[in-house]
Design an enzyme around this catalytic site. Structure first.
Site, PDB file in Angstrom:
ATOM      1  N   LYS A   1       0.811  -1.210   0.150  1.00 60.48           N
ATOM      2  CA  LYS A   1      -0.199   0.175   0.050  1.00 60.48           C
ATOM      3  C   LYS A   1       0.937   1.198   0.224  1.00 60.48           C
ATOM      4  O   LYS A   1       0.338   2.380  -0.527  1.00 60.48           O
ATOM      5  CB  LYS A   1      -0.868   0.035   1.154  1.00 60.48           C
ATOM      6  CG  LYS A   1      -2.204  -0.737   1.043  1.00 60.48           C
ATOM      7  CD  LYS A   1      -3.045  -0.305   2.244  1.00 60.48           C
ATOM      8  CE  LYS A   1      -4.332  -1.401   2.210  1.00 60.48           C
ATOM      9  NZ  LYS A   1      -4.900  -1.426   3.360  1.00 60.48           N
ATOM     10  N   ARG A   2       1.957   1.070   0.643  1.00 54.29           N
ATOM     11  CA  ARG A   2       2.798   2.285   0.861  1.00 54.29           C
ATOM     12  C   ARG A   2       3.375   2.955  -0.401  1.00 54.29           C
ATOM     13  O   ARG A   2       3.903   3.971  -0.490  1.00 54.29           O
ATOM     14  CB  ARG A   2       4.017   2.283   1.946  1.00 54.29           C
ATOM     15  CG  ARG A   2       3.357   2.645   3.089  1.00 54.29           C
ATOM     16  CD  ARG A   2       4.854   2.063   4.031  1.00 54.29           C
ATOM     17  NE  ARG A   2       4.667   0.719   4.248  1.00 54.29           N
ATOM     18  CZ  ARG A   2       5.632  -0.053   4.406  1.00 54.29           C
ATOM     19  NH1 ARG A   2       6.919   0.279   3.784  1.00 54.29           N
ATOM     20  NH2 ARG A   2       5.585  -1.367   4.521  1.00 54.29           N
TER      21      ARG A   2
END
Ligand code: GLU
Length: 460
Positions: A239-240
């Protein structure tokens, strides 16, 4: 007939990595005039939801990928799975195991202490012991005790596992619910799926699924395990690393063709071709040519592709898409001028929207620094003269007509271009920089331009 499928577990949104394997499966089915099925793996009732399944469908719709036939929901098939558990029990291919959680924990600890791989020790496999009272058993599948199982994978080649490493795994929990590896194999077999294209995080599950196929006498499909997508640091994409939800790409202003083109190149290639029309993808994609090594996610590449697709999208279509980004452009000529100008420089629809808003929205304030630098004692006179020329009664519509007017103005009045251009941009856009003036004048039209200059002059 080639039958492929996409089988997501609906726990949130559709992840870009999931869309890539779905695209591969979709293209391969379509290329072969086969079928592409969608199966929602929602057996984990606590973690799965209908909203999450709908989110997957929404993403499919956005990219224009259609599945064939009815969507299969595993949560609606528990009775069917139970029949197969009963059949395997009947045939002596599966058995009840009454081991308690404490016993399992003790076994695992002992194995770990002896540096062994923790696995079930088959204690109930051929046991004639009386089952302990009050324990709800699980059902385990008898997997072969010796020999090898070879996964002949279309991407990885032949991958050999020893059956001694595969324990008698649970196919039904003590509450009767079936487990993942069991139902995947049953559904793939019953739906006639013969090409399974999925992430290589599932490769280690494949021997267990093969054990189910064998126990039930089903034909084993051809597997293609696709290497993961890595981030720019070479780690698994997370997600980052940016947008993971496919619909985030829509919100950020990526075009579906650009995203699909980007995804097909993650792990598959045709020489050094970068741009693929949908028809080219269909004609060329072959899972047998998927790369063996992981691919790297590269946002710059996606931006580059997206600007390519934006430039090649008709203005009318772009104008419709921009409405979703809060921009409404009226008038055919205006639309053409504005979009021709802004689409050359925009990587996303969001950028395109703000480039256009910067022109069409009346400025609410004037940049102070630009005012200090660009407004001179002559500014008022120059802009007043400019209004006079604008109001000379000549019809001007095209950017070229406005360009002629500007050229004549600086020539006749003997002013340098920045003496007109900077304050004029400030008046029109609120900042001293911005798009080509002739384009902007043509897009805004005489009345709006004069009104903005007059408002600006009042502030001087
Ligand atoms: N439901 C699994 C997942 O979402 C995929 C199963 C499969 O493709 O075999 O990871």
């Amino acid at each position: 007939m080639v039958v492929t499928r996409f089988a997501p577990s609906p726990t949130g949104y559709l992840h870009v990595g999931g869309l890539r394997t779905a695209l591969f499966s979709y293209l391969w089915a379509r290329r072969n005039n086969g079928k592409f099925l969608l199966r929602i793996e929602d057996t984990d009732l606590a973690r799965n939801s209908q909203e999450a399944a709908d989110a997957i469908l929404e993403a499919f719709e956005w990219v224009g990928m259609e599945n064939d036939g009815e969507i299969l929901y595993q949560s609606r098939r528990f009775d069917l799975y139970k029949k197969y558990v009963a059949k395997l029990l009947d045939e002596g291919k599966a058995y009840y195991c009454y081991m308690s959680k404490e016993e399992l924990d003790t076994l695992r600890e002992t194995q770990m202490a002896n540096k062994q791989k923790p696995m079930y020790d088959n204690r109930w496999r051929d046991s004639s012991e009386t089952p302990p009272a009050g324990v709800e058993p699980v059902v385990r599948l008898k997997t072969p005790l010796e020999g090898d199982v070879v996964v002949d994978d279309g991407v990885k080649g032949k991958v050999t596992f020893s059956w001694t490493e595969i324990d008698d795994f649970i196919i039904a929990r003590s509450d009767g619910t079936p487990t993942y590896n069991f139902v995947v194999a049953i559904d793939d077999a019953l739906c006639g799926i013969n090409h399974v294209i999925r992430g290589d995080d599932h490769l280690s599950n494949t021997p267990k699924q093969i054990a189910v196929y064998q126990a039930l006498g089903f034909e084993v499909p051809r597997f293609f395990h696709v290497p993961m997508i890595l981030n720019e640091e070479g780690k698994k994409l997370s997600k980052r690393d940016g947008a993971m939800d496919v619909m985030d790409y829509k919100r950020k202003g990526y075009l579906p063709q650009a995203l699909l083109n980007f995804l097909i190149r993650l792990g598959w290639s045709n020489k050094d071709q970068e741009i693929f029309t949908f028809d080219e993808m269909l004609a060329m994609f072959d899972p047998n040519n998927i790369n063996k090594s992981a691919s790297a996610y590269n946002l710059e590449k996606l931006d580059w592709l997206n600007s390519h697709y934006i430039k090649n999208t008709p203005n009318e279509t772009l104008a419709n898409l921009l409405e979703g980004h809060g921009v409404a452009i009226t008038g055919h000529d205006r639309r053409e001028i504005l979009l021709d100008m802004a689409k050359e420089r925009s990587k996303t629809l969001m950028e395109l929207a703000s480039a256009i808003k910067a022109i069409i929205d009346e400025p609410l304030e004037y940049n102070e620094k630009d005012m200090e630098k660009s407004v001179t004692p002559e500014t008022s006179a120059v802009l007043n003269d400019f209004i006079m020329v604008l109001s000379d009664g000549k019809e001007r519509h095209l950017p070229s007509e406005y360009q002629e007017m500007i050229d004549a103005f600086v020539h006749d009045k003997g002013v340098k271009m920045p003496m007109l251009g900077k304050p004029l941009r400030l008046a029109l856009f609120g900042v001293a920089t911005g798009p080509n003036l002739a384009d902007a004048l043509a897009a805004l039209g005489k009345e709006t331009v004069i009104a903005r200059i007059e408002k600006f002059l009042k502030q001087l």
